[in-house]
Design a protein around this motif. Structure first.
Motif, short mmCIF file in Angstrom:
data_model
loop_
_atom_site.label_atom_id
_atom_site.label_comp_id
_atom_site.label_asym_id
_atom_site.label_seq_id
_atom_site.Cartn_x
_atom_site.Cartn_y
_atom_site.Cartn_z
N ALA A 43 0.82 -1.23 0.00
CA ALA A 43 0.00 0.00 0.00
C ALA A 43 0.85 1.28 0.00
CB ALA A 43 -0.93 0.00 1.21
N VAL A 44 1.96 1.27 0.75
CA VAL A 44 2.81 2.46 0.80
C VAL A 44 3.40 2.74 -0.58
CG1 VAL A 44 4.92 3.44 1.82
CG2 VAL A 44 3.34 2.14 3.25
N SER A 45 3.85 1.70 -1.24
CA SER A 45 4.43 1.87 -2.57
C SER A 45 3.39 2.38 -3.56
CB SER A 45 5.02 0.55 -3.09
OG SER A 45 6.09 0.14 -2.26
N ILE A 46 2.21 1.82 -3.49
CA ILE A 46 1.14 2.24 -4.40
C ILE A 46 0.83 3.71 -4.19
CG2 ILE A 46 -1.35 1.96 -4.86
CD1 ILE A 46 -0.84 -1.11 -4.53
N ASN A 47 0.81 4.13 -2.93
CA ASN A 47 0.59 5.54 -2.64
C ASN A 47 1.71 6.41 -3.20
OD1 ASN A 47 -0.92 7.65 -1.36
ND2 ASN A 47 0.76 7.78 0.13
N ASN A 48 2.93 5.90 -3.14
CA ASN A 48 4.06 6.69 -3.65
C ASN A 48 4.04 6.81 -5.17
OD1 ASN A 48 5.38 7.73 -1.41
ND2 ASN A 48 6.42 5.79 -0.99
N TYR A 49 3.64 5.75 -5.88
CA TYR A 49 3.50 5.88 -7.34
C TYR A 49 2.51 7.01 -7.65
CZ TYR A 49 5.29 1.00 -7.75
OH TYR A 49 6.02 -0.16 -7.70
N LYS A 50 1.42 7.01 -6.89
CA LYS A 50 0.38 8.02 -7.12
C LYS A 50 0.88 9.42 -6.78
CE LYS A 50 -3.61 4.99 -6.45
NZ LYS A 50 -4.62 4.52 -5.50
N ARG A 51 1.63 9.51 -5.67
CA ARG A 51 2.16 10.82 -5.28
C ARG A 51 3.13 11.36 -6.33
NH1 ARG A 51 4.81 12.03 0.47
NH2 ARG A 51 4.95 14.10 -0.46
N ILE A 52 3.99 10.49 -6.86
CA ILE A 52 4.97 10.92 -7.88
C ILE A 52 4.24 11.61 -9.02
CG2 ILE A 52 6.53 10.03 -9.68
CD1 ILE A 52 7.41 7.85 -7.58
N VAL A 53 3.17 11.00 -9.47
CA VAL A 53 2.41 11.56 -10.59
C VAL A 53 1.63 12.80 -10.16
CG1 VAL A 53 0.48 11.10 -12.17
CG2 VAL A 53 2.26 9.36 -11.82
N ALA A 54 0.94 12.70 -9.05
CA ALA A 54 0.07 13.81 -8.61
C ALA A 54 0.87 15.07 -8.32
CB ALA A 54 -0.73 13.39 -7.37
N GLU A 55 2.11 14.90 -7.86
CA GLU A 55 2.91 16.06 -7.48
C GLU A 55 3.79 16.56 -8.63
OE1 GLU A 55 4.60 15.15 -3.57
OE2 GLU A 55 2.60 14.56 -2.87
N GLY A 56 3.57 16.05 -9.82
CA GLY A 56 4.20 16.63 -11.01
C GLY A 56 5.58 16.11 -11.35
N HIS A 57 5.96 15.00 -10.73
CA HIS A 57 7.26 14.41 -11.07
C HIS A 57 7.09 13.47 -12.26
CE1 HIS A 57 8.63 16.12 -7.34
NE2 HIS A 57 7.63 15.54 -6.71
N THR A 58 8.21 13.06 -12.82
CA THR A 58 8.16 12.13 -13.94
C THR A 58 8.29 10.71 -13.43
OG1 THR A 58 9.02 13.75 -15.50
CG2 THR A 58 9.30 11.43 -16.08
#
Ligand code: ZN
Length: 219
Positions: A43-58
């Protein structure tokens, strides 16, 4: 025309608990980076994939399994692993990544497949691979000192006039990478003519090994 040196902060081998901390630092400094991720289902990793995208990173791809002996056993195995990761990330984030970093880089000496075959596959499928021209050194030793990480990066930046591609790692054991990040960002920003940017389609790829062009005259 923007003639500033473009500095790329790139992180391999995440997501991990350190990825969340790195994302927090990047947010604090309003800096965008690039993450070449592996496949994780917690779950933590899945949240981080989402954060990477949501926060404008590549969101870039590294390898689903990151097991060199498996992915570099055959061309088919490499493609299967990469496709699995691409599909997985798309399912979670809605982003179909077309950026990749080969584990060990395109110049790795581990692959039992001719890297040219993999490069041709990527080129044909419009997936762009990025190596690096500056190594932070955080993979050389466990918990390399923050000063050393910062100086490894800063000592090389001025060598490159256009694109400075910094290799870092956001795996679980890279505590000092997280700790070095604020100082590194501040020092890069304090240098003249630098801008920290994420990888985009406008980025000139930094590649250790490039595609060989086959010509009819070649023996
Ligand atoms: Zn890696």
């Amino acid at each position: 025309m923007d003639t500033r040196r473009r500095v790329y902060l790139t992180f391999d081998d995440g997501p991990s608990a350190n990825t969340s901390k790195i994302l927090d630092v990047l947010q604090e400094y309003n800096v965008k980076a690039t993450f070449f991720v592996v496949g994780k289902t917690d779950a933590v990793s899945i949240n981080n994939y989402k954060r990477i995208v949501a926060e404008g990173h590549t969101l870039g791809m590294h390898s689903f399994s990151h097991k060199y002996n498996e992915i570099y056993a055959s061309k088919e195995a490499y493609i299967e692993d990469l496709t699995k990761l691409q599909d997985y990330l798309y399912e979670i984030t809605g982003v179909k990544s077309h950026y990749v970093r080969f584990p060990g880089g395109s110049s790795n000496q581990v692959s039992r497949v001719n890297m040219q075959e993999l490069i041709q596959y990527l080129n044909k499928n419009e997936i762009i691979y990025y190596d690096w021209n500056i190594a932070s050194g955080d993979a050389d030793a466990p918990n390399l000192s923050t000063d050393k990480i910062v100086s490894n990066c800063l000592s090389k930046i001025e060598v490159y006039n256009r694109e400075a591609m910094i290799l870092m790692h956001d795996a679980n054991d890279k505590r000092t990478t997280v700790e070095a990040l604020p100082m590194l960002i501040e020092q890069i920003q304090n240098m003249d003519d630098n801008v920290i940017v994420p990888i985009t389609d406008e980025t000139v790829p930094v590649q250790h090994v490039t595609a060989k062009v086959e010509t009819a005259t070649e023996p």
